[in-house]
Design an enzyme around this catalytic site. Structure first.
Site, mmCIF file in Angstrom:
data_model
loop_
_atom_site.group_PDB
_atom_site.id
_atom_site.type_symbol
_atom_site.label_atom_id
_atom_site.label_comp_id
_atom_site.label_asym_id
_atom_site.label_seq_id
_atom_site.Cartn_x
_atom_site.Cartn_y
_atom_site.Cartn_z
ATOM 1 C CG HIS A 1 -0.678 37.620 9.648
ATOM 2 N ND1 HIS A 1 0.571 37.192 9.274
ATOM 3 C CD2 HIS A 1 -1.483 36.647 9.903
ATOM 4 C CE1 HIS A 1 0.365 35.778 9.579
ATOM 5 N NE2 HIS A 1 -0.813 35.531 9.952
ATOM 6 C CG HIS B 1 0.117 30.973 14.957
ATOM 7 N ND1 HIS B 1 0.884 29.854 14.667
ATOM 8 C CD2 HIS B 1 -0.564 31.422 14.032
ATOM 9 C CE1 HIS B 1 0.519 29.638 13.569
ATOM 10 N NE2 HIS B 1 -0.316 30.400 12.866
#
Length: 240
Positions: A9, A51
């Site tokens: 991740h 992100h």
């Protein structure tokens, strides 16, 4: 039961700053099969691996990512916030990140913002399209991906579709569960329908990992790789 594939991740983000080339290298060193990354464009349309919608948390910059030119983003330090060891780490351009993945690791690209067709073309240019997949929390991007890039595999969340049947109807290749909806019967039903099962879990609760193994989850989108592998080994390797 087979071992689950590891999806790191945002790269191995406990060992290096997330969504950087350093986190990618750590993921590869850890033996991960897939790196998960986030995609968003600069003001002048260059795709980056990043992100947040703002720069503040993971760089020495500030303000909205989408308001910055690529020339500004390229100068940012994206590593010092994590540790001095990674001082000077850059926000990677998507094309450079994919080049570093080529023939080394598969890619799961979550599109925060941007054109899914452009993402698809860049994956293909690097020989990564066949094993890659994508997802977006933006419903419009998901719809555009289904309509315009049918050869880019899609993932859906069980939270969004609510059933295996709806996941199949939406053309998904991968169905992602979370800890609160992880269920052996649902996971088996998904596999029987030809879907790949995946769990997203950013915690380190061994009970969650044990349930995932017992459910036969095929891909683990996680941060705590070592903890999961430890649990998996305990359950899959017979005691002597």
């Amino acid at each position: 039961m087979n071992r689950a594939a590891i999806v790191c991740h945002r790269g191995l983000s406990l060992k290096a700053p997330e969504n950087t080339l350093a986190s990618l290298e750590k993921a590869i060193e850890a033996g991960a099969e897939v790196v998960e990354l986030d995609v968003r464009p600069s003001r002048d349309g260059v795709l980056y691996v990043f992100h947040d919608d703002t720069l503040d948390r993971t760089t020495n910059g500030s303000g909205r990512f989408a308001d910055k030119l690529s020339s500004e983003i390229d100068r940012l330090d994206a590593g010092s916030w994590f540790s001095e060891e990674f001082s000077g780490e850059r926000v990677p351009r998507f094309d450079a990140f994919l080049e570093a993945c080529r023939e080394r690791i598969a890619v799961y690209a979550e599109i925060k913002e941007g054109d899914p067709a452009k993402v698809r073309d860049m994956l293909q240019a690097n020989g990564l399209l066949e094993t890659a997949w994508t997802f977006s929390f933006d419903q419009g991007i998901r719809a555009e991906a289904r309509a315009r890039v049918p050869d880019l595999r899609l993932m859906v969340l069980f939270d969004h579709v609510g059933s295996v049947e709806r996941a199949v109807a939406q053309g998904a290749a991968i169905l992602e569960f979370q800890a609160h909806n992880l269920d052996p019967d649902l996971a088996a039903s998904a596999r029987d329908a030809g879907l790949i099962t995946q769990l997203f879990y950013d915690g380190d609760d061994r009970d969650v990992f044990e349930l995932a193994v017992k459910c036969g989850i095929q891909q683990m989108n996680i941060d705590h790789v070592d903890v999961f592998r430890s649990v998996e080994n305990e359950l899959l390797i017979p005691a002597t």
